[in-house]
Design a protein around this motif. Sequence first.
Motif, short mmCIF file in Angstrom:
data_model
loop_
_atom_site.label_atom_id
_atom_site.label_comp_id
_atom_site.label_asym_id
_atom_site.label_seq_id
_atom_site.Cartn_x
_atom_site.Cartn_y
_atom_site.Cartn_z
N UNK A 44 12.76 58.71 60.56
CA UNK A 44 13.56 59.50 59.64
C UNK A 44 14.53 58.70 58.80
N UNK A 45 14.72 57.43 59.13
CA UNK A 45 15.67 56.59 58.39
C UNK A 45 14.96 55.72 57.36
N UNK A 46 13.67 55.51 57.54
CA UNK A 46 12.88 54.70 56.63
C UNK A 46 11.53 55.38 56.44
N UNK A 47 10.84 55.09 55.35
CA UNK A 47 9.53 55.73 55.14
C UNK A 47 8.57 55.41 56.29
N UNK A 48 7.81 56.41 56.70
CA UNK A 48 6.89 56.24 57.84
C UNK A 48 5.80 55.22 57.52
N UNK A 49 5.33 55.18 56.28
CA UNK A 49 4.28 54.22 55.92
C UNK A 49 4.78 52.79 56.08
N UNK A 50 6.04 52.58 55.79
CA UNK A 50 6.65 51.26 55.94
C UNK A 50 6.71 50.87 57.42
N UNK A 51 7.15 51.79 58.25
CA UNK A 51 7.22 51.53 59.68
C UNK A 51 5.83 51.26 60.27
N UNK A 52 4.84 52.04 59.85
CA UNK A 52 3.48 51.83 60.35
C UNK A 52 2.92 50.48 59.89
N UNK A 53 3.22 50.10 58.66
CA UNK A 53 2.78 48.78 58.19
C UNK A 53 3.42 47.66 58.99
#
Length: 113
Positions: free
Chosen positions: A81-90
């Motif tokens: 919720x604090x950063x884009x999920x696609x970024x975290x998954x990458x």
Amino acid sequence: MAVLVGVATAIITKSVPEWVGAPGQPRAGYIFVNLGYSFAAAIAGGYVTAWVAKDNPLIHALALALIVLLLAALSAMQQRGMQPIWYQLLLVAITPAGVMLGGLLRIRLLGIM
């Protein structure tokens, strides 16, 4: 790895804070640069791990990749919720891959593979 990423992040956030964006809302350019230097730091970490390992550098690089995978997954859950999920998954995907790439690079230079 963590030191390299931490130093790079500190330099960028102190040098050009307006380019980074607000906490929890990083700008797209910063995200891609962060992914790039995180991947480079992971490669360096895998290379150094395989270099330091006296016996079976591939197993040591794999162990580091698994640790990095677990830590990245925990970080993604914490940052939800604090950063884009696609970024975290990458980040979860590219950091262990970078570690293995660095370890394999070292093994190839040793002539083992």
